[in-house]
Design an enzyme around this catalytic site. Sequence first.
Site, PDB file in Angstrom:
ATOM      1  N   THR A 110       0.831  -1.202   0.000  1.00 13.94           N
ATOM      2  CA  THR A 110       0.000   0.000   0.000  1.00 13.94           C
ATOM      3  C   THR A 110       0.865   1.252   0.000  1.00 13.94           C
ATOM      4  O   THR A 110       0.634   2.185  -0.784  1.00 13.94           O
ATOM      5  CB  THR A 110      -0.939  -0.001   1.220  1.00 13.94           C
ATOM      6  OG1 THR A 110      -1.877  -1.084   1.065  1.00 13.94           O
ATOM      7  CG2 THR A 110      -1.705   1.307   1.357  1.00 13.94           C
ATOM      8  N   ASN A 157      -5.508  -9.398  -7.815  1.00 13.22           N
ATOM      9  CA  ASN A 157      -5.547 -10.135  -6.557  1.00 13.22           C
ATOM     10  C   ASN A 157      -6.792 -10.997  -6.401  1.00 13.22           C
ATOM     11  O   ASN A 157      -6.777 -12.002  -5.711  1.00 13.22           O
ATOM     12  CB  ASN A 157      -5.435  -9.174  -5.374  1.00 13.22           C
ATOM     13  CG  ASN A 157      -6.396  -8.008  -5.451  1.00 13.22           C
ATOM     14  OD1 ASN A 157      -6.552  -7.394  -6.513  1.00 13.22           O
ATOM     15  ND2 ASN A 157      -7.069  -7.700  -4.355  1.00 13.22           N
ATOM     16  N   GLN A 159       0.945  -9.336  -6.051  1.00 12.19           N
ATOM     17  CA  GLN A 159       0.508 -10.726  -6.186  1.00 12.19           C
ATOM     18  C   GLN A 159       1.455 -11.551  -7.055  1.00 12.19           C
ATOM     19  O   GLN A 159       1.276 -12.763  -7.171  1.00 12.19           O
ATOM     20  CB  GLN A 159      -0.909 -10.775  -6.792  1.00 12.19           C
ATOM     21  CG  GLN A 159      -1.990 -10.194  -5.896  1.00 12.19           C
ATOM     22  CD  GLN A 159      -2.319 -11.075  -4.699  1.00 12.19           C
ATOM     23  OE1 GLN A 159      -2.148 -12.277  -4.738  1.00 12.19           O
ATOM     24  NE2 GLN A 159      -2.782 -10.455  -3.618  1.00 12.19           N
ATOM     25  N   SER A 201       5.243  -6.639  -1.647  1.00 10.18           N
ATOM     26  CA  SER A 201       4.944  -6.757  -0.224  1.00 10.18           C
ATOM     27  C   SER A 201       5.417  -8.112   0.286  1.00 10.18           C
ATOM     28  O   SER A 201       5.047  -9.152  -0.270  1.00 10.18           O
ATOM     29  CB  SER A 201       3.429  -6.624  -0.032  1.00 10.18           C
ATOM     30  OG  SER A 201       3.110  -6.705   1.329  1.00 10.18           O
ATOM     31  N   CYS A 231      -8.986  -7.225   2.096  1.00 10.58           N
ATOM     32  CA  CYS A 231      -8.849  -5.804   2.400  1.00 10.58           C
ATOM     33  C   CYS A 231     -10.193  -5.103   2.477  1.00 10.58           C
ATOM     34  O   CYS A 231     -10.329  -4.071   3.103  1.00 10.58           O
ATOM     35  CB  CYS A 231      -7.987  -5.115   1.348  1.00 10.58           C
ATOM     36  SG  CYS A 231      -6.509  -6.047   0.957  1.00 10.58           S
TER      37      CYS A 231
END
Lengths: 387, 387
Positions: B74, B151, B179, B199, B324
């Site tokens: 993010t 995702n 992803q 991430s 999310c």
Amino acid sequence: MSKKNVYMDHGATTPVRQEALEAMLPFFTELYGNPSSLHAQGRDVRKAFEEARRITAASLGAEPDEIYFTSGGTESNNIALRGAAKKQGSGHIITSSIEHHAVLDVCKDLEKQGFTVTYLPVDQFGLVSLEDVEASIKPDTFMISVMAANNEVGTVQPVSEIGELAAKHGILFHTDAVQVVGQIPLNLKELNVDFLSLSAHKFNGPKGIGALYKRKGVKIDPLYHGGGQERKLRPGTENVPGVVGLSKALELAVGELPQKADALEKLRDRLIEGLMEIDDVLLNGHREKRLPGNINVSFQYIEGESVLLSLDLQGVAASSGSACSSGSLDPSHVLSAIGLDHQTAHGSIRFSLGRGNTVEDIDYVLDIMPPIVERLRQMSPVRKEGG
Amino acid sequence: MSKKNVYMDHGATTPVRQEALEAMLPFFTELYGNPSSLHAQGRDVRKAFEEARRITAASLGAEPDEIYFTSGGTESNNIALRGAAKKQGSGHIITSSIEHHAVLDVCKDLEKQGFTVTYLPVDQFGLVSLEDVEASIKPDTFMISVMAANNEVGTVQPVSEIGELAAKHGILFHTDAVQVVGQIPLNLKELNVDFLSLSAHKFNGPKGIGALYKRKGVKIDPLYHGGGQERKLRPGTENVPGVVGLSKALELAVGELPQKADALEKLRDRLIEGLMEIDDVLLNGHREKRLPGNINVSFQYIEGESVLLSLDLQGVAASSGSACSSGSLDPSHVLSAIGLDHQTAHGSIRFSLGRGNTVEDIDYVLDIMPPIVERLRQMSPVRKEGG
């Protein structure tokens, strides 16, 4: 006297205490779910995560929904100041000239965006005056940000009184309490603050995690967008192990106050008194209104960096300026603001004590310091001219 | 058949692998220094930290000084998009209508600040068309942002081709590869991207840490200010254990490709084929251009949430929509964009496979799924009307 390993740079960062690390461990490999997931793995993690929020809030005298987890003190400061500025659109901010760069440089960036900023001076001890704060208030002042205690010279500001002033004028008040949380007893029910920033790695929690306290009802705009985490103020999959480590370290640190602060103060004062016996040494910051673990002294005629290297060779970790701006040749903006000349500022060293430091550590430093200073002064061209 | 624990929500998050956790551990309690500190403790940590950056870069085909560590995907997305927008001041952005909220909602916020945004449609499989990208380019377009793979439905976009187009027109190109990194072989020397977000917790690294790749020479404005960390683009004391864990998990994940991807694809296809044998089941996303571990299906006439709960009771963790935005009653924006009607979208489930999933896991799900669907359909008012 044999070489010791003496860490006196707790103001830069601290080791994670064993209890905090142990609390974190299950959340890496067993309770690894995403707290937003609806399945059992997610729900179990959500429960632990919100329990960590409850513990964090309780340790500060806040409500759980006033705590927003962030990646650290820098992010907390940015969210508070920029978030309020974004919501406000324009206006005036009051801050001090000795803030951490994570406040000072945010204010400078906001100036580029059209906001106006007053940088309050401080006295020779690093104190902001209440009269200056009040005199700086303009009709469009929407935010006052003054740190709870300075990271370099350790001066503790009259936060509650500044907050009272801010409240009286209907102005938001933020305090960067990164150096204070876990070091000095603090209760948000009594402090008149709207925002407070903290960072776990300053109180024996992990790096990469912090929190912003935002008083209930105070509205700011988010800076980042993404998922709905932290009530949309700080989106991104939650750093669950980090938050658990933060809450455990905070709960323990706060539980150990005020005894721990008293013990640190005794060590601090022993080190200050011992260092002041060396010729031409000045104490920077306030003698009483001072972080329990902070010692900042200037050794005249020599370079702080040289002292640091000599200490390092004998196993002592200390700092000159703050770690965040190391490598810079400019004298610290804090030492300049309290009136030190360039040369004196460059001869300054910070020892920051914390968990694990002992009387033996202090006495070791007091043993090795005089010959270090003596040797460096003999090599110093400034000393030759001056003396 | 006894209840199993089957985690099929790796798209939401993954457990930290043992090797990554073990690599991290010394940095909590032994090598705990601030990498900006000049003493031995700080220098040792700096060395390990920069070695982690080197490993991260090498795993992606990038240079170390093109890697900026952040708190996660993010933040990486926000820094790339908002940082470019802040530097640019005004102009046009092209993105897709199926981006993660950490891109989509940033674009919406930038619209409020006066930027213009084109949200590209996708086809029924979730693919962006190159013709649409090119046709959307305006004289003031400064940024294209299209995710490497979706995702929710797993569709893999033609990133390299979009990047080529962007480069031809002198437009910056960002891809959210959260992803994809560690799931599909990827080499930044060959991809035509200026920015790439990743991430760690999506490839068996820790939560709370990610990275932004920024091509050398590309200039953006920082969003946060503070110390000079990450070359001022992302200030704040570095999350050293997190970065070490990220680099170790990434190095191992990339080293295991493409074998791991092949193995996951086999499991994925076995699950897809088995599920499609149930009546009135639709596969969402593209059959071939698809993440190796992604399965997204719609069960007609029933609610995805009910399927999830039934699976959960039998030990299977999956998701409906993305974690999310769980809790929201709106149908997923991705499923709407590929043309699913409201009811079909609400009957969708994502299984996301990863490290540790076995053939037995797949067969367990295929065993318990038909009776779950049957039972829910018997209770479904929609089914009664429809059938």
